[in-house]
Design a protein around this motif. Structure first.
Motif, PDB file in Angstrom:
ATOM      1  N   GLU A   1       0.839  -1.204   0.000  1.00  0.00           N
ATOM      2  CA  GLU A   1       0.000   0.000   0.000  1.00  0.00           C
ATOM      3  C   GLU A   1       0.871   1.249   0.000  1.00  0.00           C
ATOM      4  N   ASP A   2       1.903   1.251   0.837  1.00  0.00           N
ATOM      5  CA  ASP A   2       2.828   2.391   0.891  1.00  0.00           C
ATOM      6  C   ASP A   2       3.610   2.541  -0.404  1.00  0.00           C
ATOM      7  N   GLU A   3       4.119   1.429  -0.916  1.00  0.00           N
ATOM      8  CA  GLU A   3       4.946   1.440  -2.133  1.00  0.00           C
ATOM      9  C   GLU A   3       4.180   1.964  -3.346  1.00  0.00           C
ATOM     10  N   PHE A   4       2.933   1.521  -3.482  1.00  0.00           N
ATOM     11  CA  PHE A   4       2.169   1.827  -4.690  1.00  0.00           C
ATOM     12  C   PHE A   4       1.141   2.939  -4.496  1.00  0.00           C
ATOM     13  N   GLY A   5       0.949   3.412  -3.260  1.00  0.00           N
ATOM     14  CA  GLY A   5      -0.036   4.453  -3.005  1.00  0.00           C
ATOM     15  C   GLY A   5      -1.463   3.989  -3.248  1.00  0.00           C
ATOM     16  N   ILE A   6      -1.759   2.756  -2.826  1.00  0.00           N
ATOM     17  CA  ILE A   6      -3.088   2.173  -3.021  1.00  0.00           C
ATOM     18  C   ILE A   6      -3.639   1.736  -1.673  1.00  0.00           C
ATOM     19  N   GLU A   7      -4.925   1.383  -1.654  1.00  0.00           N
ATOM     20  CA  GLU A   7      -5.534   0.829  -0.449  1.00  0.00           C
ATOM     21  C   GLU A   7      -6.099  -0.536  -0.787  1.00  0.00           C
ATOM     22  N   ILE A   8      -5.567  -1.549  -0.151  1.00  0.00           N
ATOM     23  CA  ILE A   8      -5.970  -2.933  -0.400  1.00  0.00           C
ATOM     24  C   ILE A   8      -7.028  -3.320   0.622  1.00  0.00           C
ATOM     25  N   ASP A   9      -8.066  -3.976   0.162  1.00  0.00           N
ATOM     26  CA  ASP A   9      -9.149  -4.436   1.036  1.00  0.00           C
ATOM     27  C   ASP A   9      -8.576  -5.290   2.160  1.00  0.00           C
ATOM     28  N   ALA A  10      -8.987  -4.962   3.384  1.00  0.00           N
ATOM     29  CA  ALA A  10      -8.470  -5.676   4.554  1.00  0.00           C
ATOM     30  C   ALA A  10      -8.812  -7.163   4.518  1.00  0.00           C
ATOM     31  N   GLU A  11      -9.851  -7.526   3.785  1.00  0.00           N
ATOM     32  CA  GLU A  11     -10.253  -8.927   3.689  1.00  0.00           C
ATOM     33  C   GLU A  11      -9.430  -9.705   2.650  1.00  0.00           C
ATOM     34  N   SER A  12      -8.632  -8.991   1.868  1.00  0.00           N
ATOM     35  CA  SER A  12      -7.823  -9.652   0.842  1.00  0.00           C
ATOM     36  C   SER A  12      -6.792 -10.537   1.505  1.00  0.00           C
ATOM     37  N   ASN A  13      -6.664 -11.734   0.972  1.00  0.00           N
ATOM     38  CA  ASN A  13      -5.705 -12.678   1.530  1.00  0.00           C
ATOM     39  C   ASN A  13      -5.059 -13.451   0.386  1.00  0.00           C
ATOM     40  N   PRO A  14      -4.123 -12.811  -0.320  1.00  0.00           N
ATOM     41  CA  PRO A  14      -3.489 -13.512  -1.445  1.00  0.00           C
ATOM     42  C   PRO A  14      -2.722 -14.734  -0.971  1.00  0.00           C
ATOM     43  N   GLU A  15      -2.814 -15.806  -1.748  1.00  0.00           N
ATOM     44  CA  GLU A  15      -2.107 -17.036  -1.382  1.00  0.00           C
ATOM     45  C   GLU A  15      -0.806 -17.202  -2.150  1.00  0.00           C
ATOM     46  N   THR A  16      -0.728 -16.581  -3.336  1.00  0.00           N
ATOM     47  CA  THR A  16       0.478 -16.708  -4.162  1.00  0.00           C
ATOM     48  C   THR A  16       0.992 -15.329  -4.555  1.00  0.00           C
ATOM     49  N   ILE A  17       2.220 -15.306  -5.033  1.00  0.00           N
ATOM     50  CA  ILE A  17       2.800 -14.056  -5.526  1.00  0.00           C
ATOM     51  C   ILE A  17       1.951 -13.518  -6.683  1.00  0.00           C
ATOM     52  N   GLY A  18       1.520 -14.408  -7.567  1.00  0.00           N
ATOM     53  CA  GLY A  18       0.711 -13.998  -8.718  1.00  0.00           C
ATOM     54  C   GLY A  18      -0.592 -13.335  -8.301  1.00  0.00           C
ATOM     55  N   GLU A  19      -1.270 -13.894  -7.290  1.00  0.00           N
ATOM     56  CA  GLU A  19      -2.511 -13.281  -6.793  1.00  0.00           C
ATOM     57  C   GLU A  19      -2.219 -11.905  -6.205  1.00  0.00           C
ATOM     58  N   PHE A  20      -1.112 -11.782  -5.512  1.00  0.00           N
ATOM     59  CA  PHE A  20      -0.713 -10.525  -4.898  1.00  0.00           C
ATOM     60  C   PHE A  20      -0.492  -9.471  -5.990  1.00  0.00           C
ATOM     61  N   VAL A  21       0.264  -9.841  -7.026  1.00  0.00           N
ATOM     62  CA  VAL A  21       0.554  -8.910  -8.122  1.00  0.00           C
ATOM     63  C   VAL A  21      -0.727  -8.518  -8.851  1.00  0.00           C
ATOM     64  N   SER A  22      -1.606  -9.486  -9.113  1.00  0.00           N
ATOM     65  CA  SER A  22      -2.872  -9.190  -9.788  1.00  0.00           C
ATOM     66  C   SER A  22      -3.713  -8.215  -8.978  1.00  0.00           C
ATOM     67  N   MET A  23      -3.743  -8.420  -7.681  1.00  0.00           N
ATOM     68  CA  MET A  23      -4.501  -7.544  -6.793  1.00  0.00           C
ATOM     69  C   MET A  23      -3.965  -6.111  -6.868  1.00  0.00           C
ATOM     70  N   VAL A  24      -2.647  -5.961  -6.827  1.00  0.00           N
ATOM     71  CA  VAL A  24      -2.031  -4.635  -6.904  1.00  0.00           C
ATOM     72  C   VAL A  24      -2.311  -4.010  -8.273  1.00  0.00           C
ATOM     73  N   ASP A  25      -2.121  -4.783  -9.348  1.00  0.00           N
ATOM     74  CA  ASP A  25      -2.358  -4.261 -10.697  1.00  0.00           C
ATOM     75  C   ASP A  25      -3.793  -3.778 -10.881  1.00  0.00           C
ATOM     76  N   GLU A  26      -4.760  -4.543 -10.370  1.00  0.00           N
ATOM     77  CA  GLU A  26      -6.172  -4.148 -10.492  1.00  0.00           C
ATOM     78  C   GLU A  26      -6.417  -2.809  -9.796  1.00  0.00           C
ATOM     79  N   LEU A  27      -5.833  -2.622  -8.632  1.00  0.00           N
ATOM     80  CA  LEU A  27      -6.015  -1.376  -7.912  1.00  0.00           C
ATOM     81  C   LEU A  27      -5.301  -0.214  -8.600  1.00  0.00           C
ATOM     82  N   LEU A  28      -4.162  -0.477  -9.203  1.00  0.00           N
ATOM     83  CA  LEU A  28      -3.439   0.571  -9.926  1.00  0.00           C
ATOM     84  C   LEU A  28      -4.187   1.003 -11.180  1.00  0.00           C
ATOM     85  N   ASP A  29      -4.951   0.106 -11.772  1.00  0.00           N
ATOM     86  CA  ASP A  29      -5.700   0.408 -12.991  1.00  0.00           C
ATOM     87  C   ASP A  29      -6.953   1.229 -12.729  1.00  0.00           C
ATOM     88  N   LYS A  30      -7.372   1.308 -11.472  1.00  0.00           N
ATOM     89  CA  LYS A  30      -8.609   2.045 -11.146  1.00  0.00           C
ATOM     90  C   LYS A  30      -8.400   3.543 -11.219  1.00  0.00           C
TER      91      LYS A  30
END
Length: 79
Positions: A50-79
């Protein structure tokens, strides 16, 4: 840092949270639990992203893999 991909930046954060060295190979399929991130360390990695990318990630998000984590960040950056 603009020349680094989201994947590379997320991996750097995850390596730091897991106490891994820079040579540790991470792939999109790498499970966070495999590299020693428990739920608290995962929350800390999410907060660092959140600090690195200046985004706010849903507190309920619980990525299990690196790929899920990256996808989550990318989706928020695209908004």
């Amino acid at each position: 840092m603009a020349d680094q991909s989201t994947f590379d930046r997320v991996c750097a954060i995850v390596r730091e949270q897991a106490g891994l060295d820079d040579a540790a190979e991470l792939t999109p399929e790498t499970k966070l639990t495999e590299i020693g991130l428990d739920s608290l360390a995962t929350v800390e990695a999410v907060m660092a992203c959140e600090d690195e990318f200046g985004i706010e990630i849903d507190a309920e998000s619980n990525p299990e893999t690196i790929g899920e984590f990256v996808s989550m960040v990318d989706e928020l950056l695209d908004k």
